[in-house]
Scaffold this motif. Sequence first.
Motif, PDB file in Angstrom:
ATOM      1  N   MET A   4     -35.051 -77.024  25.936  1.00  0.00           N
ATOM      2  CA  MET A   4     -35.447 -76.476  24.578  1.00  0.00           C
ATOM      3  C   MET A   4     -34.736 -77.143  23.725  1.00  0.00           C
ATOM      4  O   MET A   4     -33.455 -77.250  23.989  1.00  0.00           O
ATOM      5  N   PHE A   5     -35.233 -77.464  22.463  1.00  0.00           N
ATOM      6  CA  PHE A   5     -34.617 -78.200  21.720  1.00  0.00           C
ATOM      7  C   PHE A   5     -34.444 -77.326  20.407  1.00  0.00           C
ATOM      8  O   PHE A   5     -35.074 -76.297  20.206  1.00  0.00           O
ATOM      9  N   ALA A   6     -33.619 -77.848  19.501  1.00  0.00           N
ATOM     10  CA  ALA A   6     -33.511 -77.006  18.031  1.00  0.00           C
ATOM     11  C   ALA A   6     -32.957 -78.006  16.919  1.00  0.00           C
ATOM     12  O   ALA A   6     -32.403 -79.208  17.470  1.00  0.00           O
ATOM     13  N   VAL A   7     -32.994 -77.898  15.850  1.00  0.00           N
ATOM     14  CA  VAL A   7     -32.824 -78.818  14.785  1.00  0.00           C
ATOM     15  C   VAL A   7     -32.067 -77.924  13.860  1.00  0.00           C
ATOM     16  O   VAL A   7     -32.257 -76.903  13.038  1.00  0.00           O
ATOM     17  N   LEU A   8     -30.491 -78.389  13.716  1.00  0.00           N
ATOM     18  CA  LEU A   8     -29.595 -77.614  12.981  1.00  0.00           C
ATOM     19  C   LEU A   8     -29.272 -78.408  11.623  1.00  0.00           C
ATOM     20  O   LEU A   8     -29.445 -79.732  11.570  1.00  0.00           O
ATOM     21  N   LYS A   9     -28.585 -77.566  10.871  1.00  0.00           N
ATOM     22  CA  LYS A   9     -28.070 -78.248   9.569  1.00  0.00           C
ATOM     23  C   LYS A   9     -26.728 -78.033   9.264  1.00  0.00           C
ATOM     24  O   LYS A   9     -26.197 -76.903   9.441  1.00  0.00           O
ATOM     25  N   THR A  10     -25.951 -79.123   8.895  1.00  0.00           N
ATOM     26  CA  THR A  10     -24.330 -79.047   8.773  1.00  0.00           C
ATOM     27  C   THR A  10     -24.166 -80.139   8.106  1.00  0.00           C
ATOM     28  O   THR A  10     -24.549 -81.209   8.173  1.00  0.00           O
ATOM     29  N   GLY A  11     -23.202 -79.872   7.033  1.00  0.00           N
ATOM     30  CA  GLY A  11     -22.667 -81.064   6.368  1.00  0.00           C
ATOM     31  C   GLY A  11     -23.675 -82.115   5.714  1.00  0.00           C
ATOM     32  O   GLY A  11     -23.517 -83.136   5.288  1.00  0.00           O
ATOM     33  N   GLY A  12     -24.874 -81.163   5.209  1.00  0.00           N
ATOM     34  CA  GLY A  12     -25.881 -81.784   4.550  1.00  0.00           C
ATOM     35  C   GLY A  12     -26.626 -82.782   5.379  1.00  0.00           C
ATOM     36  O   GLY A  12     -27.723 -83.627   4.617  1.00  0.00           O
ATOM     37  N   LYS A  13     -26.526 -82.741   6.638  1.00  0.00           N
ATOM     38  CA  LYS A  13     -27.442 -83.409   7.376  1.00  0.00           C
ATOM     39  C   LYS A  13     -28.122 -82.658   8.585  1.00  0.00           C
ATOM     40  O   LYS A  13     -27.729 -81.422   8.747  1.00  0.00           O
ATOM     41  N   GLN A  14     -29.223 -83.176   9.095  1.00  0.00           N
ATOM     42  CA  GLN A  14     -29.931 -82.513  10.140  1.00  0.00           C
ATOM     43  C   GLN A  14     -29.573 -83.229  11.456  1.00  0.00           C
ATOM     44  O   GLN A  14     -29.778 -84.438  11.476  1.00  0.00           O
ATOM     45  N   TYR A  15     -29.552 -82.265  12.483  1.00  0.00           N
ATOM     46  CA  TYR A  15     -29.358 -82.958  13.792  1.00  0.00           C
ATOM     47  C   TYR A  15     -30.311 -82.167  14.849  1.00  0.00           C
ATOM     48  O   TYR A  15     -30.329 -80.993  14.699  1.00  0.00           O
ATOM     49  N   LYS A  16     -31.320 -83.199  15.607  1.00  0.00           N
ATOM     50  CA  LYS A  16     -32.014 -82.432  16.822  1.00  0.00           C
ATOM     51  C   LYS A  16     -30.958 -82.669  18.106  1.00  0.00           C
ATOM     52  O   LYS A  16     -30.709 -83.541  18.621  1.00  0.00           O
ATOM     53  N   VAL A  17     -30.874 -81.197  18.392  1.00  0.00           N
ATOM     54  CA  VAL A  17     -30.117 -80.959  19.729  1.00  0.00           C
ATOM     55  C   VAL A  17     -30.528 -80.291  20.827  1.00  0.00           C
ATOM     56  O   VAL A  17     -31.720 -79.698  20.449  1.00  0.00           O
ATOM     57  N   ALA A  18     -30.194 -80.696  22.024  1.00  0.00           N
ATOM     58  CA  ALA A  18     -30.433 -79.714  23.108  1.00  0.00           C
ATOM     59  C   ALA A  18     -29.292 -79.362  23.800  1.00  0.00           C
ATOM     60  O   ALA A  18     -28.158 -79.886  23.497  1.00  0.00           O
ATOM     61  N   SER A  19     -29.443 -78.277  24.629  1.00  0.00           N
ATOM     62  CA  SER A  19     -28.199 -77.780  25.623  1.00  0.00           C
ATOM     63  C   SER A  19     -27.624 -79.138  26.293  1.00  0.00           C
ATOM     64  O   SER A  19     -28.260 -79.862  26.956  1.00  0.00           O
ATOM     65  N   GLY A  20     -26.266 -79.381  26.120  1.00  0.00           N
ATOM     66  CA  GLY A  20     -25.623 -80.233  26.843  1.00  0.00           C
ATOM     67  C   GLY A  20     -25.372 -81.556  26.163  1.00  0.00           C
ATOM     68  O   GLY A  20     -24.519 -82.563  26.618  1.00  0.00           O
ATOM     69  N   ASP A  21     -25.997 -81.849  24.635  1.00  0.00           N
ATOM     70  CA  ASP A  21     -25.805 -82.877  24.027  1.00  0.00           C
ATOM     71  C   ASP A  21     -24.595 -82.942  23.260  1.00  0.00           C
ATOM     72  O   ASP A  21     -23.817 -81.890  23.154  1.00  0.00           O
ATOM     73  N   VAL A  22     -23.870 -84.272  23.075  1.00  0.00           N
ATOM     74  CA  VAL A  22     -22.597 -84.535  22.526  1.00  0.00           C
ATOM     75  C   VAL A  22     -22.690 -85.142  21.229  1.00  0.00           C
ATOM     76  O   VAL A  22     -23.697 -86.086  21.461  1.00  0.00           O
ATOM     77  N   LEU A  23     -22.516 -84.699  20.212  1.00  0.00           N
ATOM     78  CA  LEU A  23     -22.654 -85.204  19.064  1.00  0.00           C
ATOM     79  C   LEU A  23     -21.424 -85.336  17.972  1.00  0.00           C
ATOM     80  O   LEU A  23     -20.577 -84.361  18.247  1.00  0.00           O
ATOM     81  N   ARG A  24     -21.479 -86.190  16.841  1.00  0.00           N
ATOM     82  CA  ARG A  24     -20.363 -86.016  16.086  1.00  0.00           C
ATOM     83  C   ARG A  24     -20.955 -85.585  14.603  1.00  0.00           C
ATOM     84  O   ARG A  24     -22.048 -86.047  14.275  1.00  0.00           O
ATOM     85  N   VAL A  25     -20.283 -84.355  13.958  1.00  0.00           N
ATOM     86  CA  VAL A  25     -20.831 -84.064  12.737  1.00  0.00           C
ATOM     87  C   VAL A  25     -19.629 -83.963  11.744  1.00  0.00           C
ATOM     88  O   VAL A  25     -18.549 -84.342  12.104  1.00  0.00           O
ATOM     89  N   GLU A  26     -19.955 -83.854  10.495  1.00  0.00           N
ATOM     90  CA  GLU A  26     -18.917 -83.724   9.526  1.00  0.00           C
ATOM     91  C   GLU A  26     -17.872 -82.865   9.784  1.00  0.00           C
ATOM     92  O   GLU A  26     -18.089 -81.895  10.425  1.00  0.00           O
ATOM     93  N   LYS A  27     -16.598 -83.024   9.374  1.00  0.00           N
ATOM     94  CA  LYS A  27     -15.338 -82.153   9.914  1.00  0.00           C
ATOM     95  C   LYS A  27     -15.596 -80.908   9.751  1.00  0.00           C
ATOM     96  O   LYS A  27     -15.949 -80.411   8.680  1.00  0.00           O
ATOM     97  N   LEU A  28     -15.256 -79.960  10.987  1.00  0.00           N
ATOM     98  CA  LEU A  28     -15.367 -78.658  10.646  1.00  0.00           C
ATOM     99  C   LEU A  28     -13.971 -78.078  10.711  1.00  0.00           C
ATOM    100  O   LEU A  28     -13.034 -78.548  11.139  1.00  0.00           O
ATOM    101  N   ALA A  29     -13.943 -76.708  10.226  1.00  0.00           N
ATOM    102  CA  ALA A  29     -12.611 -75.900  10.047  1.00  0.00           C
ATOM    103  C   ALA A  29     -12.610 -75.235  11.473  1.00  0.00           C
ATOM    104  O   ALA A  29     -12.776 -73.983  11.861  1.00  0.00           O
ATOM    105  N   ALA A  30     -12.168 -76.120  12.465  1.00  0.00           N
ATOM    106  CA  ALA A  30     -11.991 -75.364  14.001  1.00  0.00           C
ATOM    107  C   ALA A  30     -11.103 -76.381  14.798  1.00  0.00           C
ATOM    108  O   ALA A  30     -11.022 -77.656  14.458  1.00  0.00           O
ATOM    109  N   GLU A  31     -10.535 -75.809  15.678  1.00  0.00           N
ATOM    110  CA  GLU A  31      -9.636 -76.377  16.648  1.00  0.00           C
ATOM    111  C   GLU A  31     -10.183 -76.961  17.940  1.00  0.00           C
ATOM    112  O   GLU A  31     -11.391 -76.241  18.534  1.00  0.00           O
ATOM    113  N   ALA A  32      -9.722 -77.985  18.678  1.00  0.00           N
ATOM    114  CA  ALA A  32     -10.235 -78.422  19.861  1.00  0.00           C
ATOM    115  C   ALA A  32     -10.354 -77.230  20.787  1.00  0.00           C
ATOM    116  O   ALA A  32      -9.322 -76.406  20.928  1.00  0.00           O
ATOM    117  N   GLY A  33     -11.346 -77.047  21.447  1.00  0.00           N
ATOM    118  CA  GLY A  33     -11.538 -75.856  22.537  1.00  0.00           C
ATOM    119  C   GLY A  33     -12.236 -74.876  21.939  1.00  0.00           C
ATOM    120  O   GLY A  33     -12.510 -73.713  22.725  1.00  0.00           O
TER     121      GLY A  33
END
Length: 240
Positions: A1-30
């Motif tokens: 199953m896939f989904a299309v999410l929106k973050t940082g003014g952009k849209q990303y088509k993702v599926a479970s296990g995908d690795v992607l880079r998005v505009e910087k988020l307020a979160a720490e590694a882990g």
Amino acid sequence: MFAVLKTGGKQYKVASGDVLRVEKLAAEAGETVQFNDVLMVGGTVGTPFVEGAAVQAEVLDQVKGEKLIHFVKRRRKHGSQRKKGHRQQLTLLKITQILESGAASSGVKAAMGAGSVSSKAVAAAEPQAASEKPAPDQAKTKAAPKPAAPEPAAEAAPGAKPGNLLDAPRDGKADDLKRISGVGPKLEKLLNSNGVFHFDQIAAWNEAEIAYMDDQLSFKGRIARDGWIDQAAGFAAEKE
């Protein structure tokens, strides 16, 4: 199953296990974050977002994008040119789960851009642990009303009110008080409104009465300074 999410003014088509880079988020590694702006999940299309859907991801690292060169050259500005580089700050994510419903009760922190939120907003996005029970509402005790401040007593006029004030001029004809130095038409009208129409009235005032009339005329010390008493006595003698 896939989904299309929106973050940082952009849209990303993702599926479970995908690795992607998005505009910087307020979160720490882990950390695990949740994207609630989901435009599409499988065959369900949102209007604009799918209600209750979310995409959860694990933050792998905070990275920088490829270096971009910005070169500006002005042909007619004496060979002016400028060169500078830029590396966009990004967040590396791994998609862990796609939720078709129940996003509100997942207990995962909402993903928020690092450049558009304050520390208070980040703290507010933290989910409340299930073990932590909200503190019971404490009864708000109303403070006892402060006693009303006593109204200041009206200040008594200084001196003593002259006893020779009149309601109207004698024989219907008032003296020309403008003959006294410092008394003009306006001040003469004010004297008349206070019951002063004749020279002999002014000439008979004592110190306490002078202080009272100074206060009524709003010209403190003027009667004594301009010698009204002596002037009025002289004009009154001329009438006799």
